[in-house]
Design an enzyme around this catalytic site. Sequence first.
Site, short mmCIF file in Angstrom:
data_model
loop_
_atom_site.label_atom_id
_atom_site.label_comp_id
_atom_site.label_asym_id
_atom_site.label_seq_id
_atom_site.Cartn_x
_atom_site.Cartn_y
_atom_site.Cartn_z
N HIS A 19 -18.23 -52.80 -44.36
CA HIS A 19 -18.91 -52.36 -45.59
C HIS A 19 -19.57 -51.00 -45.47
CE1 HIS A 19 -18.74 -56.02 -48.12
NE2 HIS A 19 -18.65 -56.64 -46.95
N THR A 63 -20.30 -51.58 -56.64
CA THR A 63 -19.83 -52.62 -57.55
C THR A 63 -20.53 -52.50 -58.90
OG1 THR A 63 -21.39 -54.13 -56.52
CG2 THR A 63 -19.08 -54.34 -55.89
N LYS A 93 -19.42 -53.08 -63.09
CA LYS A 93 -20.17 -53.82 -64.12
C LYS A 93 -20.38 -52.93 -65.34
CE LYS A 93 -22.83 -55.82 -60.30
NZ LYS A 93 -24.10 -55.62 -59.56
N LYS A 117 -29.68 -48.90 -58.41
CA LYS A 117 -29.07 -49.28 -57.13
C LYS A 117 -30.14 -49.10 -56.08
CE LYS A 117 -25.78 -46.12 -58.00
NZ LYS A 117 -24.49 -46.71 -57.71
N ARG A 118 -29.93 -49.60 -54.86
CA ARG A 118 -30.90 -49.36 -53.80
C ARG A 118 -31.18 -47.86 -53.70
NH1 ARG A 118 -32.77 -53.76 -50.54
NH2 ARG A 118 -33.82 -52.05 -49.51
N LYS A 172 -27.08 -42.12 -51.80
CA LYS A 172 -26.76 -42.41 -53.21
C LYS A 172 -27.26 -41.32 -54.15
CE LYS A 172 -26.73 -47.50 -52.60
NZ LYS A 172 -25.55 -48.06 -53.30
C1 PLP Z 1 -24.40 -54.90 -58.47
C2 PLP Z 1 -25.74 -54.83 -57.86
C3 PLP Z 1 -25.98 -53.96 -56.78
C4 PLP Z 1 -24.94 -53.01 -56.26
O1 PLP Z 1 -25.11 -51.76 -56.91
P1 PLP Z 1 -24.35 -50.44 -56.43
O2 PLP Z 1 -24.68 -49.47 -57.51
O3 PLP Z 1 -22.89 -50.76 -56.38
O4 PLP Z 1 -24.93 -50.08 -55.13
C5 PLP Z 1 -27.25 -53.95 -56.23
N1 PLP Z 1 -28.23 -54.75 -56.69
C6 PLP Z 1 -28.04 -55.57 -57.73
C7 PLP Z 1 -29.17 -56.42 -58.20
C8 PLP Z 1 -26.79 -55.66 -58.34
O5 PLP Z 1 -26.61 -56.51 -59.36
#
Ligand code: PLP
Length: 791
Positions: A280, A632, A636, A521-522, A527
Amino acid sequence: MEYLQGRALTNAVGNLGLTGEYSDALRTLGYTLEDTAGVERNMGLGNGGLGRLAACFLDSIATLDLPAWGYGLRYKYGLFKQAIEDGVQKEYADDWLEVGNPWEMKRETQYPIGFYGEVVDGKWVPGANIRAVAYDSPIPGYKTKNCISLRLWDAEVAPKEFDLASFNACDYDKSMRETNLASQLCAVLYPGDATREGKALRLSQQYMLCSASVQDILARFKERGNTDWSKLPEKVAIQMNDTHPTLAAPELMRILMDQEGMDWDTAWALTTKTVAYTNHTVMPEALEKWPLELMTELLPRHVEIIKRIDEEFIASVKATYPKATPEELERKIGAMRILENYMTPAEELKAKAKAAAAKAAKLEALAAKAAAGEEVAVEDDEEWSAPAPMVRMANLCCISGFAINGVAAIHSEIVRTFTFKDFGELWPEKFQNKTNGVTPRRWLAFCNPQLSSVITEAIGTDEWVTDTALLEKLGPLAKDPELQKKWRAAKQERKALCAKMVEETTGVKVSTDAMFDIQIKRIHEYKRQLLNIMGIIHRYNEMKAMSPEERANVTPRVCIFGGKAYATYLQAKRIVRLVTAVGEVVNNDPEIGDLLKVVFVPDYNVSLAETLIPASELSQHISTAGTEASGTSNMKFQMNGCLIIGTLDGANVEIRECVGEDNFFLFGIEEPEVEPARAERAAGKFEPDPRFTAVMDTIKSGVFGKPGEFDELLWSLEGNEGFGRGDYFLVAKDFPSYIECQDKVSAAYKDQDAWTESSIISTAFSGKFNSDRTIDQYATEIWDIKPLPVP
Ligand SMILES: *Cc1c(COP(=O)(O)O)cnc(C)c1O
């Protein structure tokens, strides 16, 4: 080790196809489904994307009727709750089990888990023992009769292992040793591992997960009447989600040999056909390593096994490359072997002798100088010591796994040709790609019923909820004015709900006529939330300099940030603070009004994502090329008709291929250009764009926050060299193309018909990113399993 499940109620009722009935029933009792669902605690047993991927996979496994389970740990406290106080992140414990968990079922299934101790006559005699106890949460499939299990282990002390004699003798430390170990083991998700105690705890957690799960898997193999061990790889596949469960491989070896009496070769042949590994991350500093010394103390028998795997691997590499030069062979072995800095006693003595000889030569030279009357400084004597040997978990995974996969096409290529280059040459057949996906149930059908009914009406069926290729039927309708009208109305409804939530959580009122521009995102330097906020500052400065007529032409935006910073990651916390500080100024500037709002929504989690994503119009996935394995949330957003501004990184590459270049806002340098750009910078040859320098100056001037508050943050963008210096993630390099791309976004938003067309096309071609597709590929290309519906 991680499952970011979020809430279960809406999903369970929806998967049963009973949303309407359940909602009606609740109403007769005086409640709504939404309010009832809102009471449930989020199950936040994961950090971010990796844990959420595991949760989506469970939904797809159940929906596809596949015989597979999830194994994890039942942490007492989930990922911390984030509060923003005076603009700064604060962490609070997430006591998610406080009011009980109605979904889980405690089982009688228990296994002993040993720690410490010694190896006697080739077998392990642990110095401490606890029990792993199973708690199952049902994972219903969408419209299936089937439920799979998420089996989470909790640690307990068996009464017979409680040391009553020591307790009665008032030696409480000794008598409570097992009790304390058990209560610490499942206390928190990812305990801080800065200290030796922290590392030992984290490694103990990993071992408990692996040992309990492998014991459970083998117990079931026997329970089903299997007596022929050679059938194990046919009946069982263990997918290791990153390297955290790597100990599953040596644990399987230990049980097969020490408990089932197999010889090494037989056990090794079975193990290497049973475990598989998903990578990952490609950032070298994030690849997991454990001190050999610590692992030896905690798991002495496993270390013996790991050493032998390492030895035999080295021998096999030598046999595979008989014509390689000694240097080339040494390089290959150095890159691939499990143990790093490891020396046999003879090698260590030789190294010591070499160091002593070098020192003697130096002293001789000094003596000669002194004899010639020169002044000489003699340094303090330092005892020579070998660097600490480490166990490289990813290397152990590559050696013991029968398949190695990355999580997006570009990432899998980097894994094969760069991160594990030598393994890629040695075993090309092991390397695969499995592009990530997300479940269209949670992330479209249930979180966005408004858009879902528009889709169902437009294509005349709701079968897209599993067969997402049907969404392509929206493609030819993308210009249809009727559909566009309904599409926009659904988005407006979600923006209003989101605006309400934003006002409740941050106190900021936002206009639903503005573009909702979201990055959630984190918080991580790679990022590049910093690129986003610096772009916003640039736009703010531009707007301040405009005439009222020019300002009337600006596309209004609501810029929403969300995400947690790891508690000890200072730079990430400073980025959060910069966002809130910019918001404090911009949101209260009467000249700007609704043209720009900047909000940071606290405590980003699955439920918050379910509110934000349906309301999004633009979302940002702007990592430095080559750093984000897949992402991911980009999937979404795409499913929910949101346009993406992004770099050619992770799954963005494949999303852009699906929606077409006209429907994706691309900017930034590409992965092969990254290293040359860093080298250019290190050589002092990079000149930042004046617009970037101007933003740096604005921040330095103290307009946002307190004077000097961001000095340490900006420091990371200055200088030329080193990790954490010299703009390692190339914010300055990509800045001009980013802000120019954002100008294109603003212009595009003015043509709402064209924008809506792109939005419809995004959803229409999001079918590939259904996690059912991903799981089907794991099932056929790695696990070799077929659906097994309940009759
Ligand atoms: C989908 C999701 C992530 C992943 O987000 P990325 O932008 O792909 O890093 C992180 N936290 C939550 C709560 C999510 O639903």
